[in-house]
Design a protein around this motif. Structure first.
Motif, PDB file in Angstrom:
ATOM      1  N   MET A   1       7.756   6.609  10.904  1.00 33.45           N
ATOM      2  CA  MET A   1       7.058   5.626  10.097  1.00 33.45           C
ATOM      3  C   MET A   1       6.485   6.310   8.862  1.00 33.45           C
ATOM      4  N   GLU A   2       6.716   5.689   7.725  1.00 29.62           N
ATOM      5  CA  GLU A   2       6.176   6.221   6.476  1.00 29.62           C
ATOM      6  C   GLU A   2       4.674   5.945   6.439  1.00 29.62           C
ATOM      7  N   ARG A   3       3.930   6.975   6.058  1.00 26.23           N
ATOM      8  CA  ARG A   3       2.475   6.833   5.944  1.00 26.23           C
ATOM      9  C   ARG A   3       2.054   7.207   4.539  1.00 26.23           C
ATOM     10  N   TYR A   4       1.008   6.576   4.069  1.00 28.47           N
ATOM     11  CA  TYR A   4       0.497   6.795   2.724  1.00 28.47           C
ATOM     12  C   TYR A   4      -0.858   7.482   2.788  1.00 28.47           C
ATOM     13  N   THR A   5      -1.105   8.352   1.819  1.00 27.33           N
ATOM     14  CA  THR A   5      -2.455   8.897   1.694  1.00 27.33           C
ATOM     15  C   THR A   5      -3.330   7.781   1.125  1.00 27.33           C
ATOM     16  N   VAL A   6      -4.622   7.972   1.201  1.00 24.71           N
ATOM     17  CA  VAL A   6      -5.552   6.985   0.646  1.00 24.71           C
ATOM     18  C   VAL A   6      -5.287   6.826  -0.851  1.00 24.71           C
ATOM     19  N   GLU A   7      -5.096   7.933  -1.534  1.00 25.38           N
ATOM     20  CA  GLU A   7      -4.838   7.863  -2.974  1.00 25.38           C
ATOM     21  C   GLU A   7      -3.545   7.106  -3.273  1.00 25.38           C
ATOM     22  N   ALA A   9      -2.039   4.840  -1.449  1.00 19.11           N
ATOM     23  CA  ALA A   9      -2.237   3.425  -1.126  1.00 19.11           C
ATOM     24  C   ALA A   9      -3.024   2.728  -2.234  1.00 19.11           C
ATOM     25  N   ARG A  10      -4.072   3.378  -2.703  1.00 20.15           N
ATOM     26  CA  ARG A  10      -4.895   2.786  -3.771  1.00 20.15           C
ATOM     27  C   ARG A  10      -4.088   2.629  -5.047  1.00 20.15           C
ATOM     28  N   ARG A  11      -3.320   3.658  -5.395  1.00 21.82           N
ATOM     29  CA  ARG A  11      -2.520   3.587  -6.628  1.00 21.82           C
ATOM     30  C   ARG A  11      -1.431   2.516  -6.532  1.00 21.82           C
ATOM     31  N   LEU A  12      -0.792   2.395  -5.369  1.00 22.86           N
ATOM     32  CA  LEU A  12       0.220   1.353  -5.186  1.00 22.86           C
ATOM     33  C   LEU A  12      -0.378  -0.037  -5.408  1.00 22.86           C
ATOM     34  N   LYS A  19     -13.212   0.763  -9.114  1.00 20.67           N
ATOM     35  CA  LYS A  19     -13.145  -0.575  -8.515  1.00 20.67           C
ATOM     36  C   LYS A  19     -13.162  -0.500  -6.988  1.00 20.67           C
ATOM     37  N   MET A  20     -12.429   0.470  -6.411  1.00 18.32           N
ATOM     38  CA  MET A  20     -12.407   0.595  -4.954  1.00 18.32           C
ATOM     39  C   MET A  20     -13.801   0.946  -4.435  1.00 18.32           C
ATOM     40  N   ALA A  21     -14.489   1.832  -5.135  1.00 12.06           N
ATOM     41  CA  ALA A  21     -15.857   2.184  -4.744  1.00 12.06           C
ATOM     42  C   ALA A  21     -16.727   0.931  -4.724  1.00 12.06           C
ATOM     43  N   GLN A  22     -16.593   0.092  -5.754  1.00 15.04           N
ATOM     44  CA  GLN A  22     -17.365  -1.152  -5.811  1.00 15.04           C
ATOM     45  C   GLN A  22     -17.009  -2.072  -4.655  1.00 15.04           C
ATOM     46  N   VAL A  53      -5.908  -2.902  -0.159  1.00 15.26           N
ATOM     47  CA  VAL A  53      -4.648  -2.370  -0.698  1.00 15.26           C
ATOM     48  C   VAL A  53      -3.431  -3.100  -0.119  1.00 15.26           C
ATOM     49  N   ASN A  54      -3.669  -3.975   0.862  1.00 12.30           N
ATOM     50  CA  ASN A  54      -2.616  -4.775   1.486  1.00 12.30           C
ATOM     51  C   ASN A  54      -1.529  -3.907   2.135  1.00 12.30           C
TER      52      ASN A  54
END
Length: 65
Positions: A1-7, A9-12, A19-22, A53-54
């Motif tokens: 399974m492909e996994r994304y880093t937090v960064e 996922a946020r960039r995608l 904005k994410m912090a808010q 991030v859906n």
């Protein structure tokens, strides 16, 4: 399974760190430290992050290892 880093996922999702912090109710510095893996995400924060991030929670790598 492909996994994304937090960064990744946020960039995608085309959401800035500011904005994410808010959205998560965090200071920008606190969020950046979580994204870098220097501070851990609480489960509720991680679940909300995945929603914003859906991307399914289980497809996001919330730790560095």
């Amino acid at each position: 399974m492909e996994r994304y880093t937090v960064e990744q996922a946020r960039r995608l999702a085309k959401i800035s760190q500011t904005k994410m912090a808010q959205l998560l109710g965090l200071s920008e510095n606190t969020y950046i430290n979580k994204e870098k893996g220097e501070t851990r995400f609480y489960v509720d924060e991680a679940l909300r992050f995945a929603k914003y991030v859906n991307i399914p929670f289980e497809k996001i790598k919330f730790t560095r290892s």
